[in-house]
Design a protein around this motif. Sequence first.
Motif, PDB file in Angstrom:
ATOM      1  N   TYR A  96      16.884-115.724 -63.033  1.00 38.43           N
ATOM      2  CA  TYR A  96      17.355-114.348 -63.196  1.00 38.43           C
ATOM      3  C   TYR A  96      17.501-113.666 -61.835  1.00 38.43           C
ATOM      4  N   SER A  97      16.490-113.826 -60.987  1.00 41.42           N
ATOM      5  CA  SER A  97      16.548-113.210 -59.657  1.00 41.42           C
ATOM      6  C   SER A  97      17.646-113.832 -58.805  1.00 41.42           C
ATOM      7  N   GLY A 101      20.562-111.674 -57.352  1.00 45.27           N
ATOM      8  CA  GLY A 101      20.616-111.591 -55.901  1.00 45.27           C
ATOM      9  C   GLY A 101      21.875-112.184 -55.314  1.00 45.27           C
ATOM     10  N   SER A 102      22.386-113.272 -55.909  1.00 46.45           N
ATOM     11  CA  SER A 102      23.605-113.900 -55.393  1.00 46.45           C
ATOM     12  C   SER A 102      24.794-112.954 -55.501  1.00 46.45           C
ATOM     13  N   GLY A 246      14.564-111.396 -55.429  1.00 47.79           N
ATOM     14  CA  GLY A 246      14.382-110.279 -56.345  1.00 47.79           C
ATOM     15  C   GLY A 246      13.759-109.061 -55.701  1.00 47.79           C
ATOM     16  N   SER A 247      14.065-107.924 -56.252  1.00 47.69           N
ATOM     17  CA  SER A 247      13.466-106.666 -55.835  1.00 47.69           C
ATOM     18  C   SER A 247      12.600-106.158 -56.980  1.00 47.69           C
ATOM     19  N   ILE A 256      14.674-106.327 -65.661  1.00 53.57           N
ATOM     20  CA  ILE A 256      15.192-107.667 -65.391  1.00 53.57           C
ATOM     21  C   ILE A 256      14.001-108.612 -65.261  1.00 53.57           C
ATOM     22  N   PRO A 257      13.950-109.700 -66.011  1.00 52.73           N
ATOM     23  CA  PRO A 257      12.781-110.592 -65.990  1.00 52.73           C
ATOM     24  C   PRO A 257      12.791-111.558 -64.808  1.00 52.73           C
ATOM     25  N   GLY A 258      12.885-111.038 -63.586  1.00 54.74           N
ATOM     26  CA  GLY A 258      12.912-111.882 -62.402  1.00 54.74           C
ATOM     27  C   GLY A 258      11.532-112.066 -61.800  1.00 54.74           C
TER      28      GLY A 258
END
Length: 307
Positions: A96-97, A101-102, A246-247, A256-258
Amino acid sequence: MFRFVLKRFASAVPTLFVVITISFFLMRLAPGGPFNLERPLPPQIMENMKRVYHLDDPLWQQYLTYMGNLLRGDFGPSYIYRDFTVRELMLQNLPYSLKLGSIALLIAVLGGVLLGTIAALRQNSLIDVMIMAVANFGVTAPNFVVGPVLTLILALTFSLLPAGGWGDGSIHFLLLPVITLALPEVAVFARLMRGSMLEALRADHIRTARAYGLPNRVLVVAHAMRAGILPVITYLGPAAAQLLTGSAVVETIFTIPGVGQFFVKGALDRDYTLVMATVVLVSVFIVIFNLVVDLLYAFLDPRVRHD
């Protein structure tokens, strides 16, 4: 080139070792522990918990055990998420991250380079002033302010986008968190690109090429931008590592489940293994992207050669 890559990876090993070691002892020496609750556990239960997780071992023994497990790819159990190991949590939440992020990184690089180049070519014009004003806002405005404001306007007021959640992972669901995550980096890339482009456009070889009648488009794209983008490439390494891991703020705001959420939650709950896994992950990303930056330098700048 192959020797250079091997040398960089070899030099990264001591760096990772120092970072992991310092982080391990800082986490252990900080006050509190993973089982210090508001209502303290009975002493016998506390002793049993520490024995199960080997927290009653001497600190040096805990360190050697952790490093041995880490070399085998075992990050250990999570003290908070009892039903999962840290490795399972990372494998489950990292995609997810990475996707978020990409997309944010792509927008940040392309948008920042484009805006910075336009501002440099239109120096001191209204366009330049407007771009730099937006860039200054992007640098100074924290994402915990930008995120809720965008949600209020685009999601709650006009119902154009979802207010949060991953949904099906489409851009419809990710647009708000991507903008919130990318905006500060767009601003930084734009400022770096503008400053370096202004310097590149004043270089002697650019003036000579212009005097020989080289078309302005070729002059800017093939020569000035190639030199002006080097500071952007330098900043790309840490920026990419930060965005791809991820932030915590953005992932929390938009649910967001990162993996970004794990760093803050793990630190607050003294989940040692979870925090250590996040540190290792960020460190590895920084090493990899710094290597990519060095290779891009060699491609863009003919004066740089890696034997």
